[in-house]
Design a protein around this motif. Structure first.
Motif, PDB file in Angstrom:
ATOM      1  N   MET A   1       0.849  -1.186   0.000  1.00 26.54           N
ATOM      2  CA  MET A   1       0.000   0.000   0.000  1.00 26.54           C
ATOM      3  C   MET A   1       0.885   1.237   0.000  1.00 26.54           C
ATOM      4  O   MET A   1       1.943   1.269   0.616  1.00 26.54           O
ATOM      5  CB  MET A   1      -0.917  -0.017   1.215  1.00 26.54           C
ATOM      6  N   SER A   2       0.437   2.254  -0.719  1.00 27.95           N
ATOM      7  CA  SER A   2       1.237   3.461  -0.854  1.00 27.95           C
ATOM      8  C   SER A   2       1.404   4.158   0.485  1.00 27.95           C
ATOM      9  O   SER A   2       0.451   4.291   1.258  1.00 27.95           O
ATOM     10  CB  SER A   2       0.553   4.404  -1.853  1.00 27.95           C
ATOM     11  N   THR A   4       1.889   7.251   0.818  1.00 28.83           N
ATOM     12  CA  THR A   4       1.494   8.646   0.690  1.00 28.83           C
ATOM     13  C   THR A   4       0.323   8.962   1.598  1.00 28.83           C
ATOM     14  O   THR A   4      -0.378   8.085   2.088  1.00 28.83           O
ATOM     15  CB  THR A   4       1.108   8.953  -0.769  1.00 28.83           C
ATOM     16  N   ASP A   5       0.080  10.266   1.787  1.00 28.79           N
ATOM     17  CA  ASP A   5      -1.015  10.684   2.657  1.00 28.79           C
ATOM     18  C   ASP A   5      -2.335  10.145   2.143  1.00 28.79           C
ATOM     19  O   ASP A   5      -2.620  10.186   0.939  1.00 28.79           O
ATOM     20  CB  ASP A   5      -1.090  12.215   2.706  1.00 28.79           C
ATOM     21  N   PRO A   6      -3.182   9.628   3.042  1.00 28.84           N
ATOM     22  CA  PRO A   6      -4.483   9.087   2.620  1.00 28.84           C
ATOM     23  C   PRO A   6      -5.406  10.202   2.178  1.00 28.84           C
ATOM     24  O   PRO A   6      -5.266  11.354   2.586  1.00 28.84           O
ATOM     25  CB  PRO A   6      -4.997   8.405   3.885  1.00 28.84           C
ATOM     26  N   THR A 137      -7.709  -1.657  -1.216  1.00 28.07           N
ATOM     27  CA  THR A 137      -6.564  -0.817  -0.857  1.00 28.07           C
ATOM     28  C   THR A 137      -7.011   0.621  -0.600  1.00 28.07           C
ATOM     29  O   THR A 137      -6.577   1.261   0.354  1.00 28.07           O
ATOM     30  CB  THR A 137      -5.506  -0.864  -1.967  1.00 28.07           C
ATOM     31  N   ARG A 138      -7.867   1.152  -1.464  1.00 27.97           N
ATOM     32  CA  ARG A 138      -8.418   2.493  -1.264  1.00 27.97           C
ATOM     33  C   ARG A 138      -9.208   2.547   0.045  1.00 27.97           C
ATOM     34  O   ARG A 138      -9.124   3.507   0.809  1.00 27.97           O
ATOM     35  CB  ARG A 138      -9.307   2.831  -2.458  1.00 27.97           C
ATOM     36  N   LYS A 140      -8.748   0.788   2.745  1.00 22.25           N
ATOM     37  CA  LYS A 140      -7.864   0.810   3.915  1.00 22.25           C
ATOM     38  C   LYS A 140      -7.279   2.200   4.142  1.00 22.25           C
ATOM     39  O   LYS A 140      -7.097   2.626   5.289  1.00 22.25           O
ATOM     40  CB  LYS A 140      -6.760  -0.227   3.738  1.00 22.25           C
ATOM     41  N   GLU A 141      -6.997   2.919   3.072  1.00 20.52           N
ATOM     42  CA  GLU A 141      -6.483   4.283   3.218  1.00 20.52           C
ATOM     43  C   GLU A 141      -7.524   5.183   3.884  1.00 20.52           C
ATOM     44  O   GLU A 141      -7.213   5.965   4.791  1.00 20.52           O
ATOM     45  CB  GLU A 141      -6.092   4.829   1.848  1.00 20.52           C
ATOM     46  N   ALA A 144      -7.927   4.200   7.629  1.00 22.79           N
ATOM     47  CA  ALA A 144      -6.809   4.681   8.449  1.00 22.79           C
ATOM     48  C   ALA A 144      -6.991   6.160   8.766  1.00 22.79           C
ATOM     49  O   ALA A 144      -6.738   6.618   9.890  1.00 22.79           O
ATOM     50  CB  ALA A 144      -5.489   4.424   7.738  1.00 22.79           C
ATOM     51  N   ALA A 145      -7.437   6.929   7.767  1.00 22.16           N
ATOM     52  CA  ALA A 145      -7.661   8.357   7.981  1.00 22.16           C
ATOM     53  C   ALA A 145      -8.792   8.606   8.968  1.00 22.16           C
ATOM     54  O   ALA A 145      -8.803   9.619   9.673  1.00 22.16           O
ATOM     55  CB  ALA A 145      -7.979   9.029   6.649  1.00 22.16           C
TER      56      ALA A 145
END
Length: 700
Positions: A1-2, A4-6, A137-138, A140-141, A144-145
């Motif tokens: 997973m990237s 980068t900022d979510p 994946t999107r 999970k981002e 997390a945010a």
């Protein structure tokens, strides 16, 4: 997973304004969920429209709807996955709303948009919410945010692994083995594999990509750390279009096979009030973060330390929603329809409380004894006892045909009780007396799990079936006395029918010119009646004497009295034990239910037509399906256990392997070809050793 900022969370939707009543609802699904939606819609005075593929033309849900539209074809891609055909069917019949059920296009944002563009109310969340959760994946981002605990992951494909050590790739992303390979899109356990070390990673990724592409149309997969011996806990959420979000408690879904749930319950036996509050708060935060509307489920994995991590959001009604309905008294489909009309959450949803315990078992068409192979065929009898506290959501009836194109689940049997123990006992009893004749099912396995003392004690996780080898209980051996009773009942029923149809009065059935010899019947016994596992041939010798018989079964004599012979059963006493055995004959197959057990037997005809035997080394298709991969070439050398052909049936891949070392002498299938159960796929001929004697001479 990237790293980068979510992305920023999606805000709550604006109120929709006045309510828009639904008058006519198109159900864009099939089977039991279509029947279940139609039932509630009718209770709300909403007319219904069903859609059906060619194999479903005579399905019960089609007859239950007010109208139906045919979707020509058989495969999901031709029918239930065709958004254009579904929207056209809705417009043609004057429907003003579409309910997608679960599976197929239920979590397809493009379908939701197509409905809106056509002026149809989509009974589900906004397209943006579906889209946000469509990619794991999107998702999970976003979670997390929102402060929801998540596990790290990495999107991966075969190109990323090409020429690189899998362990290095995982380590660079901060992942450790064992790893779970998961499809980015879709669900239901498809497109998932475990890689326990670097050596297994490439093959696991390749297999998961193939299955994901077939099931969801997108082969993208990602890696995630595999939590050791987790429990699968999910939370039912509900939101309206005015910004209110609530949770309706948790469900335990840890009894799984190949990541597909088979037994679910609510509430969970291991979730206390504190953990329930934390799970519920996380689920509500997840739903609010994506502007959710309607019924949805937030899934978590719970480790042995009591920590939970986000898995995914299912932006639809779940298969297992009945257990939540049973403990809350709610009708979730009714609430879905009200919210879709623009109404706020009903008061009973906002104030729901837990009452008692509910357990659901998924009755599936699969042969447990043959390794969970999908089963297909005609259901000759389908009966589930209507005991107190038992609910049945079914998509089949007697005469229904179960094909290979769709999911293997044919019914859900749900029990509700004041306590978990009461619910488990009720469900085990109801299932043990359920009759599904004509196809193999997992009924006996479900009963074995429900009665297992470890499961009763709450000592289980998602690896329960694999670790305790309960597969062997899927086709329990019927005890000798019970089996003898069943075979005698089958013989009595057949003999009585022949006696009633005697050609010459006064002559016994099967009359012969040696009157001292007994009559004879030979059966091939199949263990369990709802699963495979041939036990062998058994001979029954019998001679009528008034209302009784002199009988021997497999060489053992029995004292038999016959009290009643009816069209569906025999009331008899065998060796002092009286019982009624239900007898259901379909051709040469006889289904027998009595004395707490079920058996299926085939009566062997006295005179058999000679037939051609399959060539030695023939590799037959274990079930109907479609060839998705041919792994070898003609004349190739193979070793025992090598994959020769991979079939797909009921959305799952099934490898067919070489039974022994040899050479592929015949290979008659190609990718994309449909095959029937028993069709010969290939022939593996043994390799003759150098110097072998052939016809009295030494082979060169």
């Amino acid at each position: 997973m990237s790293p980068t900022d979510p992305p920023a969370p999606i805000g709550p939707p604006a109120p929709t304004g006045p309510t828009r009543p639904i008058r006519r609802l198109l159900v864009a699904n099939r089977g039991e969920i279509a029947a279940r939606i139609i039932r509630t819609a009718h209770a709300m005075d909403i007319a219904t429209v069903a859609v059906h593929a060619d194999p479903d033309a005579d399905a019960p849900y089609v007859a239950a709807a007010d109208e139906a539209v045919a979707l020509p074809g058989a495969t999901p891609a031709e029918t239930y996955l065709r958004a254009d055909l579904l929207v056209e069917a809705a417009l043609r019949t004057g429907a003003d709303a579409v309910h997608p059920g679960y599976g197929f296009l239920a979590e397809n944002a493009a379908f939701a948009r197509a409905c809106a563009a056509a002026g149809l109310t989509f009974v589900g969340p906004p397209p943006a919410a579906i889209e946000a959760m469509g990619s794991k994946t999107r998702a999970k981002e976003l979670m997390a945010a929102a402060g929801v605990p998540v596990l790290p992951g990495l999107v991966v494909d075969e190109a990323l692994l090409a020429g690189r050590d899998g362990g290095t790739v995982a380590a660079e992303a901060g992942l450790t083995f064992p790893l779970l390979v998961k499809a980015v899109f879709g669900g239901g356990g498809r497109g998932m594999r475990i890689a326990r070390d670097a050596a297994e990673l490439a093959a696991a990724v390749a297999a998961a990509r193939r299955e994901a592409a077939s099931a969801f149309g997108d082969p993208t997969v990602f890696l995630e750390h595999l939590v050791d011996r987790p429990r699968h806990i999910e939370v039912q959420v509900f939101a309206d279009s005015h910004g209110e979000v609530v949770h309706l408690f948790e469900r335990e879904c840890s009894i799984q096979r190949r990541y597909q749930k088979i037994i679910e319950e609510a509430p969970s036996a291991v979730v206390d009030a504190g953990l329930r509050e934390r799970l519920g708060a996380a689920a509500v935060a997840a739903a609010a973060a994506i502007g959710y509307v309607g019924a949805g489920t937030v899934e978590f994995v719970l480790d042995r330390a009591g920590r939970f991590f986000f898995l995914e959001v299912n932006t639809r009604l779940q298969v297992e929603h009945p257990v939540t309905e049973q403990i809350t008294g709610l009708d979730l489909v009714r609430a879905q329809l009200l919210v879709a009309e623009g109404a706020p959450l009903p008061a009973e949803v906002r104030t729901a409380r837990i009452t008692g315990h509910a357990v659901e078992a998924r009755l599936c068409a699969e042969d447990v004894g043959a390794g969970f192979l999908p089963a297909a065929g005609t259901i000759h009898r389908f009966e589930v006892p209507t005991d107190p506290g038992i609910r049945v959501d079914s998509g089949v009836a007697a005469g229904s045909v179960v094909g290979v194109h769709y999911d293997s689940m044919i019914a859900k049997v749900v029990a509700h009780g004041a306590t978990r123990d009461e619910a488990l006992r009720r469900l085990a009893r109801a299932l043990s007396r359920t009759r599904v004749h004509g196809i193999a099912t997992n009924r006996d396995l479900l009963v074995a799990v429900l009665r297992d003392p470890r499961f009763r004690a709450g000592e289980f996780d998602t690896g329960f079936l694999d670790r305790w080898d309960l597969v062997g209980l899927g086709a329990p051996a019927v005890g000798g006395d019970v089996l003898a009773t069943h075979l005698i009942a089958a013989t009595v029923a057949a003999s009585s029918q022949r006696r009633a149809a005697a050609v010459l009065p006064g002559l016994p059935p099967g009359w012969r010119n040696v009157p001292g010899e007994p009559q004879r019947a030979v059966y091939t016994v199949t263990g369990g009646g709802t699963a495979g596992g041939t036990a062998g041939e058994v001979e029954v010798l019998y001679r009528w004497r008034g209302r009784g018989l002199d009988v021997s079964v497999g060489g053992r004599a029995h004292d038999v009295g016959v009290h009643r012979v009816g069209p569906d059963g025999v009331d008899l006493t065998v060796d002092g034990v009286r019982a009624t055995v239900a007898v259901h004959r379909v051709g040469s197959r006889v289904y027998l239910d009595g004395r707490g057990a079920s058996t299926a037997v085939d009566e062997i005809p006295r005179f058999v037509e000679p037939g051609a035997a399959a060539a030695a080394g023939s590799l037959a298709a274990p079930m109907p399906g479609t060839v998705v991969r041919v792994a070898v070439a003609r004349d190739a050398a193979v070793a025992a256990g090598d994959v020769v052909v991979v079939l797909e049936a009921m959305k799952m891949e099934h490898p067919v392997v070489a039974p022994h070392d040899g050479v592929v002498s015949t290979l008659d299938v190609r990718r994309g070809q449909a095959v029937g159960g028993g069709d010969i796929l290939a022939v593996i001929s043994p390799v003759e050793p150098v110097g072998a004697v052939v016809a009295g001479a030494v082979a060169p």
